[in-house]
Motif scaffolding. Structure first.
Motif, mmCIF file in Angstrom:
data_model
loop_
_atom_site.group_PDB
_atom_site.id
_atom_site.type_symbol
_atom_site.label_atom_id
_atom_site.label_comp_id
_atom_site.label_asym_id
_atom_site.label_seq_id
_atom_site.Cartn_x
_atom_site.Cartn_y
_atom_site.Cartn_z
ATOM 1 N N ARG A 31 -3.208 -115.863 -30.305
ATOM 2 C CA ARG A 31 -2.595 -116.878 -31.173
ATOM 3 C C ARG A 31 -1.102 -116.598 -31.364
ATOM 4 N N ASP A 68 -7.789 -122.038 -31.303
ATOM 5 C CA ASP A 68 -8.534 -121.093 -30.469
ATOM 6 C C ASP A 68 -9.305 -121.885 -29.414
ATOM 7 N N ALA A 127 -5.813 -119.067 -26.718
ATOM 8 C CA ALA A 127 -5.313 -119.941 -27.773
ATOM 9 C C ALA A 127 -4.191 -120.805 -27.228
#
Length: 219
Positions: A170, A199, A214
């Motif tokens: 992320r 995600d 992600a």
């Protein structure tokens, strides 16, 4: 997630894993020069990644890969045909292509992301990670924010590694999207609940199921 977003996984152990001449010929001089500066294994991965990205972009716009010209952009260095790093982009017959692109490499895999209908100001970043790579002391202190360290504090074993990898994917996706990359302090970027990051299910994208991935998108 943006409905027009296209994601594609590429296994570097496939037919073009050794970077055949026909693939290398798709590189432009600035890319070839960067490839030549790398050690052999890194060079192979670099060439495969650049060729995969070029073909991916061409397919999205129904063009020939050899007709595209690189135009990368960097917050520090600007943009243009002489740049071989930064945010990927291409021109066609001198005109910038209306295409957002991002690429992630992890071991033998590449994850590509593209958005054909570019909206002014929109930015894109993607990342994929293998949790097994993050099994070392000190990762949390360097890479995670205080809130993220608290979130993983009670985890151990595979669960800890997977959550570390999820947060790192992320974070990398976000920093690619902003263009900062790892020039920014990753520990200062909290991605637990940051809007604009999604995600991904790795199996749905053609990646090994043990991976995490992600995508970050704004604008």
């Amino acid at each position: 997630m943006e409905s027009g977003l296209v994601l594609q996984a590429v296994d570097l152990r496939g037919p073009h894993a050794d970077g055949p001449d026909s693939d290398a010929q798709l590189l432009e001089p600035v890319e070839a020069a960067r490839a030549a500066s790398l050690e052999p294994r890194a060079r192979t991965r670099f060439v495969a990644g650049r060729v995969a990205l070029r073909r991916f972009a061409a397919d999205l716009l129904e063009l020939q890969a050899g007709d595209l010209e690189v135009r990368y952009s960097c917050l520090r260095c600007g943009s243009g045909p002489d740049l071989a790093h930064g945010r990927p982009g291409y021109t066609y017959r001198g005109e910038p292509l209306p295409l957002l692109l991002s690429m992630a490499r992890t071991q033998q895999w590449i994850l590509l992301a593209g958005l054909p209908a570019r909206v002014a100001g929109m930015r894109l970043g993607v990342d994929a990670e293998d949790p097994s790579r993050l099994d070392f002391d000190g990762f949390d202190a360097v890479a995670l924010s205080a809130a993220e360290r608290r979130a993983v504090g009670n985890l151990s074993g595979p669960g800890l590694l997977r959550e570390r990898a999820r947060l790192w994917a992320r974070k990398e996706a976000w920093l690619k999207m902003t263009g900062e990359g790892l020039r920014a302090d990753p520990g200062a970027v909290d991605v637990l609940d940051k809007p604009g990051i999604t995600d991904l299910d790795p199996a749905d994208r053609g990646l090994p199921g043990a991976f995490v991935a992600a995508v970050a998108l704004d604008g």
